[in-house]
Write a protein that holds these residues in place. Structure first.
Motif, PDB file in Angstrom:
ATOM      1  N   THR A   1       0.863  -1.180   0.000  1.00 47.71           N
ATOM      2  CA  THR A   1       0.000   0.000   0.000  1.00 47.71           C
ATOM      3  C   THR A   1       0.901   1.232   0.000  1.00 47.71           C
ATOM      4  O   THR A   1       2.074   1.168   0.393  1.00 47.71           O
ATOM      5  CB  THR A   1      -0.921   0.030   1.230  1.00 47.71           C
ATOM      6  OG1 THR A   1      -0.114  -0.003   2.427  1.00 47.71           O
ATOM      7  CG2 THR A   1      -1.865  -1.161   1.233  1.00 47.71           C
ATOM      8  N   TYR A   2       0.348   2.342  -0.457  1.00 49.20           N
ATOM      9  CA  TYR A   2       1.168   3.549  -0.572  1.00 49.20           C
ATOM     10  C   TYR A   2       0.398   4.759  -0.076  1.00 49.20           C
ATOM     11  O   TYR A   2      -0.757   4.979  -0.457  1.00 49.20           O
ATOM     12  CB  TYR A   2       1.587   3.771  -2.030  1.00 49.20           C
ATOM     13  CG  TYR A   2       2.544   4.919  -2.196  1.00 49.20           C
ATOM     14  CD1 TYR A   2       3.801   4.891  -1.603  1.00 49.20           C
ATOM     15  CD2 TYR A   2       2.186   6.044  -2.939  1.00 49.20           C
ATOM     16  CE1 TYR A   2       4.686   5.960  -1.750  1.00 49.20           C
ATOM     17  CE2 TYR A   2       3.061   7.108  -3.098  1.00 49.20           C
ATOM     18  CZ  TYR A   2       4.309   7.055  -2.501  1.00 49.20           C
ATOM     19  OH  TYR A   2       5.182   8.105  -2.638  1.00 49.20           O
ATOM     20  N   ASN A   3       1.041   5.524   0.779  1.00 46.94           N
ATOM     21  CA  ASN A   3       0.487   6.778   1.279  1.00 46.94           C
ATOM     22  C   ASN A   3       1.164   7.922   0.530  1.00 46.94           C
ATOM     23  O   ASN A   3       2.331   8.249   0.795  1.00 46.94           O
ATOM     24  CB  ASN A   3       0.733   6.900   2.786  1.00 46.94           C
ATOM     25  CG  ASN A   3       0.063   8.107   3.401  1.00 46.94           C
ATOM     26  OD1 ASN A   3       0.024   9.171   2.808  1.00 46.94           O
ATOM     27  ND2 ASN A   3      -0.466   7.943   4.608  1.00 46.94           N
ATOM     28  N   ALA A   4       0.445   8.488  -0.423  1.00 47.61           N
ATOM     29  CA  ALA A   4       1.038   9.532  -1.272  1.00 47.61           C
ATOM     30  C   ALA A   4       1.358  10.792  -0.479  1.00 47.61           C
ATOM     31  O   ALA A   4       2.286  11.540  -0.823  1.00 47.61           O
ATOM     32  CB  ALA A   4       0.079   9.864  -2.414  1.00 47.61           C
ATOM     33  N   GLU A   5       0.615  11.017   0.585  1.00 49.70           N
ATOM     34  CA  GLU A   5       0.832  12.221   1.384  1.00 49.70           C
ATOM     35  C   GLU A   5       2.164  12.179   2.113  1.00 49.70           C
ATOM     36  O   GLU A   5       2.927  13.171   2.129  1.00 49.70           O
ATOM     37  CB  GLU A   5      -0.324  12.373   2.390  1.00 49.70           C
ATOM     38  CG  GLU A   5      -0.348  13.710   3.088  1.00 49.70           C
ATOM     39  CD  GLU A   5      -1.604  13.871   3.935  1.00 49.70           C
ATOM     40  OE1 GLU A   5      -1.465  14.317   5.085  1.00 49.70           O
ATOM     41  OE2 GLU A   5      -2.702  13.544   3.439  1.00 49.70           O
TER      42      GLU A   5
END
Length: 254
Positions: free
Chosen positions: A191-195
């Motif tokens: 999963t990736y948290n762009a923030e």
């Protein structure tokens, strides 16, 4: 009469040679195919047990052939061993160290196959940074010669729920097959948290970090394989689920 005896001799010699001319790469593929299809596989196990070091060295004469062969062997015998005795998985350290795979005149453990043959004699608990030296002849003859192939970590199934699925590999299409398995597995595990520019992915990246070029290399892989839209600034790891899961098979598209 003399001519007749000569004919008989050459025919006998040809027959013996034909009997000994076993394609072990195909045997390994047939073994895993039969396991996946729930068909008998004792014939393939016996053929592998009767193989010699000379047999395999002669046939597995490239790293690509070696990798495809050992991936199929490892994944096959994990399924066989844990289907026959799932209680062994309670002590995983002992399970992976136990010598059980009869092949090339030796009886190998899963650690032998993964860390010595496929990972070029790496120390298991060293993040991949330490190598073993003064290794036995069979290991030196059968192990990978070139660069370590990091994608094997997304192709080897150790019997746990968090492991990559089991798939059939071939020397002819290995690069494409490894790319597919790495991409699909990482998509499922990441999963990736762009923030915050933080990726959360499989802990294999940490356990074998040197194989991936360090954690910086792991972050680069996530971008290169389009798992994340950019190279993550930080990389965190999910807990590995060691719940036993057999029969987790995947078909690689042609």
């Amino acid at each position: 009469m003399k001519q007749f005896l000569l004919v008989v001799f050459f025919l006998s010699a040809f027959q013996i040679n034909a009997q000994n001319n076993v394609n072990y790469s195909e045997v390994a593929q047939d073994l895993l195919h039969n396991i996946m299809a729930k068909k008998p596989y004792e014939k393939q196990v016996n053929l592998l047990a009767e193989s010699t070091l000379e047999d395999l060295v002669s046939e597995l004469n490239t790293d690509t052939k070696k990798l495809a062969f050992w991936l199929n062997i490892y994944n096959s015998f994990i399924q066989i061993s844990l289907t026959e005795n799932p209680k062994e998985y309670k002590d995983r350290g002992a399970f992976f160290k136990k010598e059980r795979v009869k092949i090339a005149g030796e009886t190998l453990s899963f650690d032998d196959i993964e860390h010595d043959i496929m990972r070029k004699s790496r120390v298991k608990i060293s993040w991949g940074y330490l190598r073993k030296y003064f290794r036995p002849k069979w290991e030196r003859k059968l192990r990978i010669d070139g660069d370590l192939e990091w994608r094997i970590h997304f192709a080897l199934n150790c019997g746990a729920k968090s492991c990559p699925p089991v798939a059939l590999f071939s020397a002819e299409n290995l690069d494409k097959e490894l790319d597919f398995m790495a991409t699909e597995y990482l998509k499922e595990q990441t999963t990736y948290n762009a923030e915050t520019k933080t990726a959360t992915s499989v802990v294999l990246f940490s356990w074998f970090r040197a194989d991936f070029g360090g954690l910086c290399g792991a972050r680069q892989i996530l971008m290169d394989y389009k798992i994340t839209p950019e190279k993550p600034k930080d990389l965190e790891f999910k807990d590995y689920d060691w719940t036993l899961l057999l029969g987790n098979f995947r078909t690689i598209p042609e």
